[in-house]
Design a protein around this motif. Structure first.
Motif, mmCIF file in Angstrom:
data_model
loop_
_atom_site.group_PDB
_atom_site.id
_atom_site.type_symbol
_atom_site.label_atom_id
_atom_site.label_comp_id
_atom_site.label_asym_id
_atom_site.label_seq_id
_atom_site.Cartn_x
_atom_site.Cartn_y
_atom_site.Cartn_z
ATOM 1 N N VAL A 29 0.916 -1.049 -0.219
ATOM 2 C CA VAL A 29 0.261 -0.396 -0.039
ATOM 3 C C VAL A 29 1.113 1.233 -0.164
ATOM 4 N N ASP A 30 0.377 1.608 -0.890
ATOM 5 C CA ASP A 30 0.956 3.490 -1.051
ATOM 6 C C ASP A 30 0.328 4.046 0.094
ATOM 7 N N ALA A 31 0.694 4.391 0.783
ATOM 8 C CA ALA A 31 -0.245 5.123 2.506
ATOM 9 C C ALA A 31 -0.437 6.884 2.625
ATOM 10 N N ASN A 72 -3.502 2.427 -2.770
ATOM 11 C CA ASN A 72 -3.453 3.904 -2.618
ATOM 12 C C ASN A 72 -3.713 4.440 -1.028
ATOM 13 N N VAL A 73 -3.791 5.434 -0.266
ATOM 14 C CA VAL A 73 -4.115 6.159 0.823
ATOM 15 C C VAL A 73 -4.366 7.618 0.630
ATOM 16 N N ALA A 98 -8.634 2.395 -3.035
ATOM 17 C CA ALA A 98 -7.904 3.095 -2.461
ATOM 18 C C ALA A 98 -8.769 3.807 -1.095
ATOM 19 N N ARG A 99 -8.267 3.939 -0.137
ATOM 20 C CA ARG A 99 -9.106 4.491 1.141
ATOM 21 C C ARG A 99 -8.451 6.009 1.161
ATOM 22 N N GLY A 100 -8.797 7.152 2.047
ATOM 23 C CA GLY A 100 -8.406 8.196 1.628
ATOM 24 C C GLY A 100 -8.897 8.948 3.253
ATOM 25 N N VAL A 101 -8.412 10.138 3.487
ATOM 26 C CA VAL A 101 -7.726 10.874 4.975
ATOM 27 C C VAL A 101 -8.388 12.433 4.401
ATOM 28 N N ALA A 102 -9.509 13.172 5.072
ATOM 29 C CA ALA A 102 -9.535 14.242 4.625
ATOM 30 C C ALA A 102 -9.871 15.738 5.732
#
Ligand SMILES: O=C(O)c1cc(C(=O)O)oc(=O)c1
Length: 305
Positions: A29-31, A72-73, A98-102
């Motif tokens: 994972v590219d976090a 990815n994150v 992909a997951r995310g940070v807002a």
């Protein structure tokens, strides 16, 4: 013609990265990475401190495939403020990869938080780097942290090492898992066992909810050499710092490219060579698997673990 003009001196991301020599473990994972716009589709925020070149989801996912990452994150970049549309659009067009940070303000509604959760957001980012954001009162941040904790999200924090003493009490009062961006930006000209980095290690040692990204050697390095021109042993001055964190906290570290590398001033790394930095800081197959697969999966895709 784009409506936006890049900040003078802006360095664009590296167009033809090499293939890494280091073979990433299956499912890596590219976090930590970002999307920028494209500005004509997802305008940059009026309050931004820089205007980047565009860096689209398609370009991010092409890089993922080229380097050999599986997922990815995508972390909300400050040039988009609290308008998460570009990041969310990247998540919903990733086939679940992909997951995310807002970034949110206190005015965010529960419905908006739930919609972001459904799109794949799993954290919020609090930024204390003064060149990137305006000040947000701590009571607002604490209120946000309490609300997002109910969704099972975590808080990502970005700060400069010199500011850790002043921020310590606030960070240690947060009710969630905490993920520190880029090791809290140590000054790598200081000794790895000196007081500044020791304070960061103590922060992690005394608080088991604190994780760290051991990313951004290209940002932290002072003496290099840069990941360019075939250099597969780049940023040697950062290695002892990152290695120390990986070895002491193998179950609480993450790694990311930081593509498209906002605000670099003196060079833009070849991302293939940047991946070749990883085996210098995670020196065994087990450490590499934890850093690149097990840890990010536990944090971002727990339902699959
Ligand atoms: O050091 C930086 O300039 C930087 C900026 C951003 C952002 O603008 O979101 O994100 C990062 O991870 C690093």
């Amino acid at each position: 013609m784009s409506t936006f003009t890049k900040t003078p001196g802006w360095l664009d991301w590296y167009a033809q990265p090499s293939k890494p020599q280091f073979k990433l473990p299956e499912g890596a994972v590219d976090a930590h990475c970002h999307v920028f716009g494209p500005g004509d589709e997802f305008p940059y925020a009026p309050e931004r401190k820089y205007t980047p070149c565009d860096a689209s989801k398609q370009q991010l996912y092409a890089l993922r495939d080229h380097l050999g990452f599986a997922r990815n994150v995508v972390v909300q970049a400050t040039c988009h403020g609290a308008d998460n549309r570009a990041m969310v659009d990247a998540l919903v067009n990733s086939n679940g990869k992909a997951r995310g940070v807002a970034t949110v303000r206190r005015s965010v509604t529960d419905e908006e938080l739930q919609a972001m959760h459904d799109a794949g957001v799993r954290g919020v980012r609090f930024n204390f780097v003064k060149r990137l954001v305006d000040f947000t009162p701590k009571d607002e941040l604490l209120e946000i942290a309490t609300r997002i904790s109910k969704l099972g999200w975590h808080v990502v924090i970005y700060f400069e090492a010199v500011d850790l003493p002043e921020l310590w009490d606030f960070f240690t009062a947060l009710p969630t898992t905490i993920v520190v961006d880029h090791m809290g930006r140590p000054d790598v000209t200081q000794p790895v066992d000196g007081p500044e980095f020791e304070l960061f290690l103590k922060f992690m040692r005394e608080h088991e909810n604190v994780w760290s990204k051991v990313s951004c050697p290209e940002r932290l390095s002072v003496s290099g050499p840069p990941a360019l021109d075939g250099e597969r042993n780049a940023y040697r001055d950062v290695v002892p710092f990152a290695r120390r964190v990986v070895e002491e906290f193998p179950d609480r570290v993450l790694w990311g490219t930081d593509w498209p590398h906002p605000n670099l001033k003196n060079h833009m790394p070849d991302d293939g060579l940047l991946v070749d930095f990883i085996p210098h800081i995670a020196t065994t197959a087990e450490l590499q698997r934890k850093l690149l697969v097990d840890n990010p999966m536990r944090l971002y895709w727990p339902e699959e673990v």
